[in-house]
Write a protein that holds these residues in place. Structure first.
Motif, PDB file in Angstrom:
ATOM      1  N   ARG A 193       0.813  -1.328   0.033  1.00 45.26           N
ATOM      2  CA  ARG A 193       0.116   0.062   0.118  1.00 45.26           C
ATOM      3  C   ARG A 193       0.772   1.323   0.160  1.00 45.26           C
ATOM      4  O   ARG A 193       0.497   2.262  -0.662  1.00 45.26           O
ATOM      5  N   ILE A 194       1.904   1.311   0.819  1.00 41.08           N
ATOM      6  CA  ILE A 194       2.628   2.496   0.778  1.00 41.08           C
ATOM      7  C   ILE A 194       3.504   2.597  -0.621  1.00 41.08           C
ATOM      8  O   ILE A 194       3.664   3.729  -1.081  1.00 41.08           O
ATOM      9  N   LEU A 195       3.983   1.605  -1.204  1.00 46.83           N
ATOM     10  CA  LEU A 195       4.411   1.559  -2.656  1.00 46.83           C
ATOM     11  C   LEU A 195       3.428   2.129  -3.758  1.00 46.83           C
ATOM     12  O   LEU A 195       3.788   2.570  -4.599  1.00 46.83           O
ATOM     13  N   LEU A 196       2.135   2.040  -3.382  1.00 42.98           N
ATOM     14  CA  LEU A 196       0.859   2.290  -4.275  1.00 42.98           C
ATOM     15  C   LEU A 196       1.008   3.712  -4.274  1.00 42.98           C
ATOM     16  O   LEU A 196       0.352   4.299  -5.495  1.00 42.98           O
ATOM     17  N   VAL A 197       1.327   4.421  -3.262  1.00 41.82           N
ATOM     18  CA  VAL A 197       1.039   6.030  -3.343  1.00 41.82           C
ATOM     19  C   VAL A 197       1.848   6.674  -4.186  1.00 41.82           C
ATOM     20  O   VAL A 197       1.224   7.650  -5.253  1.00 41.82           O
ATOM     21  N   ILE A 251      -7.770  -0.615  -4.907  1.00 39.73           N
ATOM     22  CA  ILE A 251      -7.038  -1.724  -4.499  1.00 39.73           C
ATOM     23  C   ILE A 251      -6.333  -1.312  -3.231  1.00 39.73           C
ATOM     24  O   ILE A 251      -6.060  -2.402  -2.502  1.00 39.73           O
ATOM     25  N   ALA A 252      -5.920  -0.257  -3.059  1.00 40.78           N
ATOM     26  CA  ALA A 252      -5.328   0.118  -1.782  1.00 40.78           C
ATOM     27  C   ALA A 252      -6.158   0.101  -0.818  1.00 40.78           C
ATOM     28  O   ALA A 252      -6.105  -0.617   0.534  1.00 40.78           O
ATOM     29  N   LEU A 274      -8.982  -2.028  -0.654  1.00 39.47           N
ATOM     30  CA  LEU A 274      -9.204  -3.395  -0.401  1.00 39.47           C
ATOM     31  C   LEU A 274      -8.018  -4.165   0.247  1.00 39.47           C
ATOM     32  O   LEU A 274      -8.208  -5.039   0.989  1.00 39.47           O
ATOM     33  N   SER A 275      -6.864  -3.874  -0.128  1.00 35.94           N
ATOM     34  CA  SER A 275      -5.560  -4.638   0.563  1.00 35.94           C
ATOM     35  C   SER A 275      -5.611  -4.310   1.949  1.00 35.94           C
ATOM     36  O   SER A 275      -5.313  -4.923   2.872  1.00 35.94           O
ATOM     37  N   ASP A 276      -6.147  -2.862   2.415  1.00 33.41           N
ATOM     38  CA  ASP A 276      -5.998  -2.475   3.751  1.00 33.41           C
ATOM     39  C   ASP A 276      -7.240  -3.410   4.560  1.00 33.41           C
ATOM     40  O   ASP A 276      -6.840  -4.091   5.672  1.00 33.41           O
ATOM     41  N   ILE A 277      -8.203  -3.728   3.923  1.00 37.30           N
ATOM     42  CA  ILE A 277      -9.399  -4.599   4.526  1.00 37.30           C
ATOM     43  C   ILE A 277      -8.759  -6.087   4.739  1.00 37.30           C
ATOM     44  O   ILE A 277      -8.694  -6.667   5.846  1.00 37.30           O
ATOM     45  N   ILE A 278      -7.921  -6.554   3.678  1.00 39.60           N
ATOM     46  CA  ILE A 278      -7.612  -7.767   3.663  1.00 39.60           C
ATOM     47  C   ILE A 278      -6.428  -7.914   4.703  1.00 39.60           C
ATOM     48  O   ILE A 278      -6.410  -8.996   5.398  1.00 39.60           O
TER      49      ILE A 278
END
Length: 172
Positions: free
Chosen positions: A11-15, A39-40, A42-46
């Motif tokens: 998620r950090i790399l998605l920024v 995607i960010a 959803l990845s937080d939820i997952i």
């Protein structure tokens, strides 16, 4: 490194990817930036689900997961402000709250104090921000008014966290 922590780093790399795409000249840049944002989210939820349900909660995750979320949200708000989708006032209120939470969390963490885990108010606030980000990204009417409502709710959520933070550190 466990899966939830890897997702947090992802998620950090998605920024920067989000920012690059959002500010590119590619015709479908807004749609692709929106997909990256989703995607960010959803990845937080997952990662939260996996960490809690499979007992993979780590000190790194406790600190970096909220940081990754705030970093993405600050990037999104910055992109909205720079493209005049939101006003300076909305951006400043958003920044004040999120930067304040990051700084306060870091201070408490590095002083060895207990921090408050995410609660239902925080999760609802995040969902509401993602919903209003959709409205703003695609420039729906009244999107900024909705943002102001969510910002107000986020300050209430922050007040709840502050009270809980004080109580758990007073008790220990």
């Amino acid at each position: 490194m466990n899966v939830p922590n890897a997702l947090t780093i992802f998620r950090i790399l998605l920024v920067p990817v989000y920012l690059f795409v959002f500010f590119s000249s590619y015709p479908q840049r807004i749609e692709i930036a929106y997909i990256i944002l989703i995607i960010a989210g959803l990845s937080d939820i997952i990662d939260g689900y996996i960490a809690r349900n499979y007992k993979m909660v780590t000190e790194f995750g406790k600190m970096m997961d909220p940081f990754a979320d705030k970093l993405m949200m600050l990037a999104v708000i910055t992109s909205f402000f720079l493209t005049e989708r939101i006003s300076l006032g909305a951006a400043l209120f958003f920044f004040a709250r999120d930067v304040g939470m990051i700084v306060a969390s870091a201070i408490f963490h590095f002083r060895g104090k207990k921090t408050v885990p995410a609660n239902v108010f925080g999760k609802v606030t995040t969902v509401l921000f993602y919903m209003v980000f959709t409205l703003i990204m695609f420039q729906y009417p009244y999107a900024e008014m909705c943002l102001w409502i969510v910002i107000a709710f986020s300050f209430v959520t922050s007040a709840v966290y502050a009270v809980k933070l004080r109580l758990i550190n007073k008790a220990s």
